[in-house]
Scaffold this motif. Structure first.
Motif, PDB file in Angstrom:
ATOM      1  N   ILE A 322      -0.281   8.169  14.084  1.00  0.00           N
ATOM      2  CA  ILE A 322      -0.554   6.785  13.649  1.00  0.00           C
ATOM      3  C   ILE A 322       0.768   6.023  13.568  1.00  0.00           C
ATOM      4  N   ARG A 323       1.780   6.663  12.969  1.00  0.00           N
ATOM      5  CA  ARG A 323       3.057   5.958  12.757  1.00  0.00           C
ATOM      6  C   ARG A 323       3.817   5.750  14.068  1.00  0.00           C
ATOM      7  N   GLU A 324       3.554   6.653  15.025  1.00  0.00           N
ATOM      8  CA  GLU A 324       4.173   6.511  16.343  1.00  0.00           C
ATOM      9  C   GLU A 324       3.599   5.281  17.062  1.00  0.00           C
ATOM     10  N   ILE A 325       2.266   5.162  17.000  1.00  0.00           N
ATOM     11  CA  ILE A 325       1.606   4.087  17.758  1.00  0.00           C
ATOM     12  C   ILE A 325       1.641   2.760  16.993  1.00  0.00           C
ATOM     13  N   ILE A 326       1.499   2.825  15.666  1.00  0.00           N
ATOM     14  CA  ILE A 326       1.516   1.597  14.840  1.00  0.00           C
ATOM     15  C   ILE A 326       2.553   1.801  13.731  1.00  0.00           C
ATOM     16  N   PRO A 327       3.820   1.536  14.018  1.00  0.00           N
ATOM     17  CA  PRO A 327       4.876   1.924  13.064  1.00  0.00           C
ATOM     18  C   PRO A 327       4.706   1.347  11.653  1.00  0.00           C
ATOM     19  N   ASP A 328       4.164   0.127  11.520  1.00  0.00           N
ATOM     20  CA  ASP A 328       4.078  -0.454  10.176  1.00  0.00           C
ATOM     21  C   ASP A 328       2.685  -0.334   9.574  1.00  0.00           C
ATOM     22  N   CYS A 329       1.929   0.676   9.996  1.00  0.00           N
ATOM     23  CA  CYS A 329       0.535   0.781   9.541  1.00  0.00           C
ATOM     24  C   CYS A 329       0.439   1.162   8.063  1.00  0.00           C
ATOM     25  N   GLY A 330      -0.334   0.389   7.298  1.00  0.00           N
ATOM     26  CA  GLY A 330      -0.632   0.760   5.912  1.00  0.00           C
ATOM     27  C   GLY A 330      -1.586   1.948   5.913  1.00  0.00           C
ATOM     28  N   LEU A 331      -1.430   2.823   4.921  1.00  0.00           N
ATOM     29  CA  LEU A 331      -2.247   4.040   4.913  1.00  0.00           C
ATOM     30  C   LEU A 331      -2.775   4.292   3.506  1.00  0.00           C
ATOM     31  N   SER A 332      -4.081   4.546   3.419  1.00  0.00           N
ATOM     32  CA  SER A 332      -4.632   4.921   2.105  1.00  0.00           C
ATOM     33  C   SER A 332      -5.453   6.187   2.261  1.00  0.00           C
ATOM     34  N   THR A 333      -5.834   6.759   1.116  1.00  0.00           N
ATOM     35  CA  THR A 333      -6.509   8.057   1.173  1.00  0.00           C
ATOM     36  C   THR A 333      -7.428   8.267  -0.027  1.00  0.00           C
ATOM     37  N   ASP A 334      -8.228   9.328   0.048  1.00  0.00           N
ATOM     38  CA  ASP A 334      -9.005   9.814  -1.098  1.00  0.00           C
ATOM     39  C   ASP A 334      -8.541  11.234  -1.385  1.00  0.00           C
TER      40      ASP A 334
END
Ligand code: 5AD
Ligand code: SF4
Length: 475
Positions: A322-334
């Motif tokens: 994910i970070r390779e393709i969209i470097p500034d991607c916000g990420l959340s989780t459960d």
């Protein structure tokens, strides 16, 4: 709206929100309906479908249950606490019914599905019980209940997607809306009751999804969140000769409606999110760079017992991708703490995975055994409550530090913000969200309106909010 660290939006944290403005009945019926929703975004979207079905039949709505002829609770079963909250609320409504015996009380959603007619036996004053796939039968069930019978329909369907219905937007800010694209779940995570309460996975016709998004855009909406229990397994084929529409295809089609329409989606199962989806996100500026990617645990052994079908390393590789393709991607989780047999070592693995993934937002829970699930049948809920709670607290503490640091990283940047309305604290400030889903508040200036995009220079932050100043109006 400030995001809280625990439980926000998923379940019992969004408790009992009722959205309907008082309205005159539009048709022949004079009954006023009050709907209260609990649980996940899907449930809130379903309440909008229910409102649409009832409006069509001429019912009016009220935001005050004391004025209602019909009270509906759209319920959640995901954890025991969510069910307790609903039961408590029902005791309050029961009191009203004692004073006004003509009042009808209905239970909708996952709890209705899980408990079926047992609900009517247990909660003596409930008149109507309707599962998530049976909302079309509500008008008939109401009639039955009015004639003194109990109205129950908990049939699950392999086809129902309510595709043809136009949801009545409840408590809408007029800018952001949920659009349901699929229902049910085939995954069978061992802890989860959803496959039993919401049935098999099925996708909605893409034409009807695009039509709904187009209507929203024309009505002034500027953001849609495509919703499903597992959006990445969206799949539609008109006929065997036609090409299959995947989630990546759908995402691109919605994003192509207008550059003014932001697109978000939730929820993704790590095993199903594909490179095609990530590339579609990278290609379209208006697909928000934000992914909710529930991990549940950082221990491969526990992930196996949970039947999540991936290991710790596999999940980490997905985050790297994910970070390779969209470097500034916000990420959340459960995250679930204290699942069956979880050792201190397993728990430390969850903490270290969190360190690695550096989530912007996490929804954190302790394990709550749900009757009938594979875990309830095959595993022992053997972690003492005090241990579960202590581990949860450690997870929450770590997340608080991480998310604050992530907020601080935004200070000094100029972010594109979609204005959703007034700030809760002051009408002289706007409230909106950045592309990567951070809440932004800034003083009103110029002639900006709700639904406009603005470039905001971030000057400071709290754990939940970025505070800035208008840099530029962009549209
Ligand atoms: N106990 C605790 N948390 C649960 N979730 C689902 N089932 C349970 C359970 N039995 C959490 C998972 C899921 C989120 C929606 O709720 O983290 O991703
Ligand atoms: Fe439950 Fe797993 Fe389906 Fe999510 S993917 S709804 S956690 S079974």
């Amino acid at each position: 709206m400030v995001e809280f660290l625990i439980n926000k939006q998923h379940d019992e944290s969004r408790q009992g929100e009722s959205f309907l403005p008082d309205s005159e009945s539009s048709g022949t019926l004079t009954g006023k309906v009050y709907i209260e929703s609990y649980g996940c975004q899907m449930n809130f979207a379903d309440s909008e479908v229910v409102a649409s079905i009832l409006k069509e039949k001429g019912y009016g709505f009220t935001a005050d249950f004391r004025m209602a002829d019909l009270i509906f609770l759209n319920t959640c079963s995901i954890r025991e606490k969510a069910e307790q909250t609903v039961r408590k609320r029902l005791t309050e409504f029961r009191q009203v019914k004692k004073e006004r015996p003509g009042l009808l009380i209905g239970v909708l959603g996952c709890m209705a599905e899980r408990l079926k007619s047992k609900f009517i036996e247990e909660e003596k004053l409930v008149d109507i019980v309707v599962g998530p796939d049976a909302y079309r039968s509500l008008p008939e069930l109401i009639e039955e209940a009015e004639s003194g019978q109990k109205g129950v329909n908990v049939l699950l369907s392999r086809e129902e997607t309510y595709a043809d219905l136009t949801p009545v937007r409840l408590n809408s800010n007029g800018v952001t809306a949920f659009v349901s694209i699929m229902r049910g779940c085939n995954n069978m995570c061992s802890f989860c009751v959803v496959p039993f309460t919401r049935g098999r996975e099925r996708s909605r016709n893409p034409q009807s999804i695009l039509q709904e998004c187009r209507q929203l855009l024309e009505a002034g909406y500027r953001e849609v969140t495509l919703l499903g229990q597992n959006v990445d397994s969206y799949s539609w084929q008109h006929s065997p000769e036609d090409p299959r529409v995947s989630f990546a295809d759908l995402l691109e089609q919605v994003a192509s409606l207008s550059p003014l329409l932001r697109v978000r989606f939730s929820t993704s199962h790590p095993k199903d999110i594909t490179d095609e989806v990530l590339y579609a996100m990278a290609r379209h500026e208006n697909i928000c760079n934000y992914i909710h990617l529930p991990v549940q645990s950082g221990s491969t052994r526990i992930l196996g017992l949970m039947n999540r079908t991936y290991s710790r390393d596999w999940y980490i590789a997905k985050v790297q991708r994910i970070r390779e393709i969209i470097p500034d991607c916000g990420l959340s989780t459960d995250i679930i703490c204290g699942f069956c047999t979880e050792t201190e070592e397993d728990h430390l693995e969850t903490l270290s995975l969190m360190e690695y993934c550096d989530y912007d937002l996490a929804y954190m829970f302790f394990y709550s055994e749900r009757p009938g699930t594979p875990a309830a049948k095959r595993l022992t809920d053997d972690i003492p409550e005090a241990v579960k709670k202590r581990r949860l607290q450690e997870v929450v503490n770590l997340h608080r530090n991480q998310s604050l640091k992530n907020m601080e990283k935004e200070v000094g940047k100029v972010l594109k913000v979609l204005i959703e309305g007034n700030s809760k604290k002051s009408t002289s400030h706007w409230f909106g969200r950045s592309d990567n889903n951070k809440v932004v508040v800034f003083p009103k200036e110029g002639n900006l309106c709700k639904g406009d995009y603005a470039e905001v220079k971030i000057e400071s932050c709290t754990a939940g909010t970025l505070i800035g100043k208008l840099h530029n109006k962009t549209s």
